[in-house]
Design an enzyme around this catalytic site. Structure first.
Site, short mmCIF file in Angstrom:
data_model
loop_
_atom_site.label_atom_id
_atom_site.label_comp_id
_atom_site.label_asym_id
_atom_site.label_seq_id
_atom_site.Cartn_x
_atom_site.Cartn_y
_atom_site.Cartn_z
N LYS A 68 0.84 -1.20 0.00
CA LYS A 68 0.00 0.00 0.00
C LYS A 68 0.88 1.26 0.00
CE LYS A 68 -3.82 -2.51 2.10
NZ LYS A 68 -4.96 -2.47 3.02
N GLU A 87 -10.01 -0.37 -1.74
CA GLU A 87 -9.63 1.02 -1.47
C GLU A 87 -9.64 1.85 -2.76
OE1 GLU A 87 -6.90 -0.49 2.25
OE2 GLU A 87 -5.94 0.16 0.39
#
Length: 692
Positions: free
Chosen positions: A450, A537
């Site tokens: 991420k 996300e």
């Protein structure tokens, strides 16, 4: 553990108790919708609303109530839509329990009618019954998922639709013909004379008389026990019934011939032969479409010397109107309307009696035809008692409702068992070793960094992983997916035979004036082999739609990248039992457009959104269930062979502590790891789960 098992057992006991109660209540109302309508009218009369509601509305309410109770009972019995059904039952009981408390206190009607005429409860008995059901329903609302399903989710629609069609069809049959089960004292086979008898030892009604007497200007009340002397002057008296005593099943059956106002009840019930009764509580509301069939039955009775009477509660004006419309020549008699509606649930309806016993009942919609009404009457359908109709009709219900559902349940459970056996076969090492022409699915542990770590920290972590895994040789494929700035630097020293390199995203455009974007071609040029697409996300924060993801997938495959495609449901969707349809829709929206050959470059990552970064983890059983479903979707689209070769990773808070249990499931082929991939020891602990 013991508490959990006990709690589950108690929940399921409550489930069966509530379900069977609702089924029984709904069933007896469905077989006698007019009886339920009468009870609703009693309630409306108690509330002073009897004249405001049309009969069609009260009849519709009766049918709707029976269908609702029966359907809710069946859904609860099969544990279908568990959360919704338990809440609806709780809402139903929240309405009915206070209502029955009011009934018990004020007593406006003799009984609530919850089980029709089959089981008559006092109002207080009904209230206490509802208190118990409410407590059970509350437990079910608190633990809906503890109820064990009888059929799988994909088969539930059959049970739902079949139940609704059955209960509505049963009500329609009962209204058009007659109730298939008659719980009233005037059922076929009932002896009117015996129903009117009062046993010699039966409790007699008790009365108390109060006398009002006066003496010397003073008035007082006395009973027979303390009646005073003759010096008191009698003023008034009143008698009150203090105890009802024994009431025979048939206590309000009287027949008064209108022509001479003579009571002929005894003559009818004590006659030594046949009697035909045309029952029409209110002629002005009766169906006059079959008057020719009625007149034919009157002619048949007259030809056979059988008394024929029309029993009604209508006025003389309405009787004359009926005569004018139908040409009726049969004699008319007055009988109480409530009694007539109790005798037969049809207006008009035909009742045939012999020696005071009811031997046949017919709706005006199903009167005996010319072949059945033949002479002599003793040998015709009209004049003979039918065989045991109750057992035949019960067998019909069992044959057309109970047995089909039992067979459906058996077939569904057998299919579930064979699926379980196949999954166990897939997990068997011996099976995998000896099964020929079968490709082993690739096991993968992929790290998703991420937006974490600068370039220096990222290089240091990659080097540590590279050295450790090169030395120890993992039992699975390992991939690290890093931010864009790390890719080119890490690729220079990474042993990609041990650790694959991937990006966390790529653009949905091939090239051009798209400032800040990184194309699939650029990702591939760094030495990367994989790219993560469809992460929750990206979907949530950057509004990536299925169409955008479809373009990204095509560009990634065009440039030789393997795609780790993410799918998964939110907490709200999981609680609504929509996880299957959500996952299937995300696959259909972005990757099921690919050819079978192209799809072989797709790795699916199931990520329950509610478990990402929350510390929550789906149980191994929950994860296996949805993974198996995803694989079945792939098999449905591309065939069993492609489905068996597709790697499906779990991506929801997977850690070294739970990885062995998750990875032991036959349809879980590894994990897409978030936070635990940022430390070499944690990440390696998950990778080592494949060695256990």
């Amino acid at each position: 553990m013991r508490y959990s098992v006990l709690s589950s057992s108690v929940t399921n006991v409550c489930r069966f108790a509530v379900a069977l109660t609702f089924l029984a209540s709904g069933f007896v109302k469905a077989v006698d919708p007019i009886g339920s309508q009468i009870k609703i009218e009693d309630y409306l009369a108690a509330w002073g609303m009897a004249q405001t509601m049309p009969e069609m509305l009260t009849l519709g309410a009766s049918v709707a109530l029976s269908a609702t109770e029966f359907t809710l009972g069946m859904l609860l019995l099969f544990a279908i839509r568990r959360r919704l059904v338990t809440r609806l039952i709780m809402l139903f009981m929240a309405v009915m329990t206070p209502l029955t408390l009011w009934l018990a206190i004020s007593n406006p009607v003799s009984d609530c009618g919850c089980f029709g005429d089959a089981v008559v409860l006092t109002n207080w008995e009904t209230f206490f019954k509802n208190v118990v059901l409410t407590a059970a329903a509350l437990l079910l609302v608190m633990h809906p998922m503890s109820m064990v399903r009888f059929v799988s989710r994909g088969t539930q629609w059959i049970v739902i639709n079949y139940t609704i069609l059955f209960v509505l069809g049963l009500s329609a049959y009962s209204l058009y013909i007659l109730p298939p089960f008659d719980f009233r004292p005037y059922h076929v086979g009932a002896d009117i004379r015996k129903g009117m008898e009062i046993p010699e030892d039966a409790e007699q009604p008790q009365f108390e008389t109060t006398f009002i007497l006066e003496k010397d200007g003073e008035r007082r009340e006395f009973t027979l026990d303390n009646y005073p002397d003759s010096t008191w002057t009698f003023i008034d008296s009143r008698t009150v019934q203090t105890s009802e005593g024994y009431v025979p099943p048939i206590h309000d059956f009287t027949i008064t011939r209108i022509a001479d106002e003579e009571d002929i009840t005894e003559e009818v019930v004590n006659s030594g032969g046949y009697t035909m009764l045309l029952v029409a509580p209110y002629l002005e509301k009766s169906d006059d479409m079959q008057f020719s069939d009625i007149n034919r039955m009157y002619d048949y009775a007259k030809d056979n010397g059988i008394p024929f009477y029309c029993l009604t509660a209508s006025s003389m004006a309405n009787i004359e109107k009926w005569k004018d419309m139908t040409g009726a020549e049969y004699p008319f008699c007055q009988t109480d309307a409530t009694t007539l509606r109790t005798i037969i649930r049809s207006s008009p309806g035909l009742v045939v009696m012999k020696d005071g016993k009811i031997i046949g009942k017919w709706s005006h919609n199903a009167l005996p035809d010319e072949t059945q009404a033949t002479s002599p009457i003793e040998k015709s359908v009209v004049g003979t008692m039918p065989d045991d109709l109750t057992s035949k009709r019960a067998a019909w219900i069992v044959s057309w409702f109970v047995i089909p559902l039992m067979l459906l349940t058996l077939a569904d459970r057998l299919w579930a068992w064979t699926t379980w056996v196949r999954s166990k076969e897939r997990s068997s090492i011996i099976y995998q070793l000896f099964k020929k022409n079968k490709k082993m699915r690739k096991k993968i542990v992929a790290g998703n960094w991420k937006m974490n770590m600068n370039l220096q920290d990222g290089i240091a972590l990659a080097k540590e992983l590279n050295e450790t895994l090169t030395a120890e040789k993992p039992n699975c494929g390992v991939v690290i997916c890093t931010p864009f700035i790390h890719l080119a630097s890490i690729a220079q020293f990474l042993n990609q035979e041990v650790i694959g390199l991937g990006a966390e995203n790529c653009a949905d455009k091939e090239k051009g004036a798209y400032t800040g974007e990184v194309s699939a071609e650029m990702v591939k040029s760094t030495g990367a082999q994989y790219v993560i697409l469809g992460h929750s996300e990206r979907r949530e924060y950057y509004n990536e739609t299925p169409e955008i993801l479809k373009e990204k997938v095509l560009l990634a495959l065009k440039n030789g990248l393997k795609v780790i495609f993410c799918i998964g449901e939110s907490l709200a969707e999981r609680e609504a039992n929509k996880q299957n349809e959500v996952c299937k829709a995300e696959l259909e929206g972005s990757v099921f457009n690919l050819s079978a050959e192209e799809f072989k470059n797709i790795v699916i990552a199931y990520e329950p959104i509610w478990a990402i970064g929350t510390g929550k983890t789906a149980t191994a059983e929950q994860a296996e269930e949805i993974h198996a479903y995803i694989r079945s979707c792939v098999a449905e689209k591309y065939g069993e062979a492609v489905a068996e070769e597709t790697s499906i990773l779990y991506g929801g808070s997977c850690k070294a502590s739970n990885a062995p249990e998750l990875f032991a499931k036959p349809d879980i082929d590894g994990g897409l790891i978030g936070g635990a991939s940022l430390k070499a020891a944690d990440f390696k602990g998950i990778i080592d789960a494949w060695k256990k």
